[in-house]
Design an enzyme around this catalytic site. Structure first.
Site, PDB file in Angstrom:
ATOM      1  CD  GLU A 121      55.044  19.903 -39.797  1.00 33.81           C
ATOM      2  OE1 GLU A 121      54.962  21.083 -39.462  1.00 33.81           O
ATOM      3  OE2 GLU A 121      54.326  19.398 -40.670  1.00 33.81           O
TER       4      GLU A 121
ATOM      5  CB  SER B  88      51.231  23.323 -31.327  1.00 29.79           C
ATOM      6  OG  SER B  88      50.044  22.642 -31.728  1.00 29.79           O
TER       7      SER B  88
ATOM      8  N   GLY C 184      49.131  27.273 -38.075  1.00 32.81           N
ATOM      9  CA  GLY C 184      48.177  28.272 -37.590  1.00 32.81           C
ATOM     10  C   GLY C 184      48.797  29.626 -37.291  1.00 32.81           C
TER      11      GLY C 184
ATOM     12  CG  ASN D 212      51.851  24.306 -44.248  1.00 34.79           C
ATOM     13  OD1 ASN D 212      51.192  24.635 -45.231  1.00 34.79           O
ATOM     14  ND2 ASN D 212      51.758  23.097 -43.710  1.00 34.79           N
ATOM     15  CD1 TRP D 213      51.185  30.959 -44.712  1.00 37.56           C
ATOM     16  CD2 TRP D 213      50.128  32.120 -46.306  1.00 37.56           C
ATOM     17  NE1 TRP D 213      51.780  32.198 -44.798  1.00 37.56           N
ATOM     18  CE2 TRP D 213      51.158  32.922 -45.768  1.00 37.56           C
ATOM     19  CE3 TRP D 213      49.336  32.639 -47.341  1.00 37.56           C
ATOM     20  CZ2 TRP D 213      51.398  34.227 -46.225  1.00 37.56           C
ATOM     21  CZ3 TRP D 213      49.583  33.935 -47.801  1.00 37.56           C
ATOM     22  CH2 TRP D 213      50.598  34.717 -47.245  1.00 37.56           C
ATOM     23  CE  LYS D 214      48.933  23.048 -41.539  1.00 38.67           C
ATOM     24  NZ  LYS D 214      48.609  22.121 -40.467  1.00 38.67           N
TER      25      LYS D 214
ATOM     26  CD  GLU E  77      47.402  19.239 -42.177  1.00 39.69           C
ATOM     27  OE1 GLU E  77      47.506  20.041 -43.128  1.00 39.69           O
ATOM     28  OE2 GLU E  77      47.459  19.587 -40.985  1.00 39.69           O
TER      29      GLU E  77
ATOM     30  N   GLY F 221      48.297  21.520 -34.982  1.00 39.84           N
ATOM     31  CA  GLY F 221      47.012  22.206 -34.810  1.00 39.84           C
ATOM     32  C   GLY F 221      46.289  21.870 -33.518  1.00 39.84           C
TER      33      GLY F 221
ATOM     34  CG  HIS G 153      51.903  18.658 -43.965  1.00 38.87           C
ATOM     35  ND1 HIS G 153      50.786  18.206 -43.318  1.00 38.87           N
ATOM     36  CD2 HIS G 153      52.388  19.682 -43.226  1.00 38.87           C
ATOM     37  CE1 HIS G 153      50.602  18.936 -42.223  1.00 38.87           C
ATOM     38  NE2 HIS G 153      51.560  19.839 -42.145  1.00 38.87           N
TER      39      HIS G 153
HETATM   40  P1  PGA Z   1      50.463  24.043 -36.703  1.00 37.96           P
HETATM   41  O1  PGA Z   1      50.770  23.280 -38.075  1.00 37.96           O
HETATM   42  O2  PGA Z   1      51.567  25.042 -36.477  1.00 37.96           O
HETATM   43  O3  PGA Z   1      49.121  24.708 -36.926  1.00 37.96           O
HETATM   44  O4  PGA Z   1      50.409  23.015 -35.628  1.00 37.96           O
HETATM   45  C1  PGA Z   1      52.088  22.939 -38.438  1.00 37.96           C
HETATM   46  C2  PGA Z   1      52.077  22.227 -39.769  1.00 37.96           C
HETATM   47  O5  PGA Z   1      51.165  21.434 -40.030  1.00 37.96           O
HETATM   48  O6  PGA Z   1      52.989  22.432 -40.594  1.00 37.96           O
END
Ligand code: PGA
Length: 254
Positions: free
Chosen positions: A168, A214, A236, A10-12, A100, A174, A98
């Site tokens: 998640e 993470s 990340g 997931n490159w966000k 976010e 993150g 997600h």
């Molecule tokens: P992260 O993000 O690996 O940077 O913790 C995971 C995600 O939000 O899908």
């Protein structure tokens, strides 16, 4: 029950054209070198990179996905992207719900459910995300919160072929913090039980449940060796070829 591991990036909101192309080419090159793959690969770049990344992945077994979509096929929705558009551009997957988006865009489980149905109509697979906040975990409510999110976000028409679940924990995204394997196992088992209640045992046993939050090369083998963990959704660490591929190599022994 054999469920093929899915290693998803997931490159966000990261990557301009040149960076996106380089990252995708790097991943494609490493995947091609692996020969027979014991896992499936997926990258989910931002909308603006989908076409570039698709070209850069050519010839490599890496699927393409988006990070969100609207529920309508077209219409007066300024700034939105429809599932039909994602399908048209070559996506096979779309991440939905997600944390976010739940937190920063007010997305509810009910909205995510409608988006997933729209994804299915357009032959996209939905990766439906669930997860508790730190307060909810500290209050001992993690299983309850994830169960409710699954019941409300996953449509009745979900099958193991059109849906992947991602657990998640919000506090692990993150932050470098990861739940204990016991906690991950507990939530994944609870999610599979809830899926069985909602969609029947056969779908539940075959549906992939990813862990996200993470994930890195050093913790991938332990997390992905758990019975009910069928892959990873990686933020990340998916932005560096060696980390993304390292996770797959450590988890899938490829
Ligand atoms: P992260 O993000 O690996 O940077 O913790 C995971 C995600 O939000 O899908």
């Amino acid at each position: 029950m054999v469920r093929k591991l899915l290693i998803a990036g997931n490159w966000k909101m990261n990557g301009l054209l040149a960076e996106g192309a380089d990252l995708a080419k790097g991943i494609a090159g490493e995947v091609k070198k692996m020969g027979k793959l014991p896992c499936e690969f997926l990258v989910c770049p931002p909308f603006t990179l989908l076409t570039t990344v698709k070209k850069s992945l050519r010839g490599a077994k890496v699927a393409l996905g988006a990070q969100d979509c609207h529920f309508a096929d077209k219409g007066a929705h300024t700034g939105d992207i429809s599932p039909a558009m994602l399908k048209d551009i070559g996506c096979q997957y779309v991440i939905l719900g997600h944390s976010e988006r739940r937190a920063n865009h007010g997305e509810t489980s009910e909205l995510i459910n409608v988006k997933a149905q729209s994804a299915y109509r357009n032959e996209l697979k939905a990766i439906i995300c669930v997860g508790e906040t730190l307060n909810e975990r500290d209050a001992g409510r993690a299983v309850e919160v994830c169960t409710k999110q699954i019941l409300d976000s996953v449509p009745e028409s979900a099958t193991y072929q059109n849906t992947v679940i991602a657990y998640e924990p919000v506090w692990a995204i993150g932050t470098g913090k990861v739940p204990t394997t016991k906690d991950v196992a507990e939530i994944h088992a609870a999610i599979r039980k809830t899926l069985a209640r909602k969609l029947g045992k056969s779908n539940a046993n075959r549906m992939r449940i990813l862990y996200g939050g993470s994930v890195k090369p050093s913790n991938a083998a332990e997390l992905l060796s758990l019975d009910d963990v069928d892959g990873a959704l990686i933020g990340g660490a998916s932005l560096k070829v060696e980390d993304f591929i390292g996770i797959a190599k450590n988890a899938c022994k490829c």
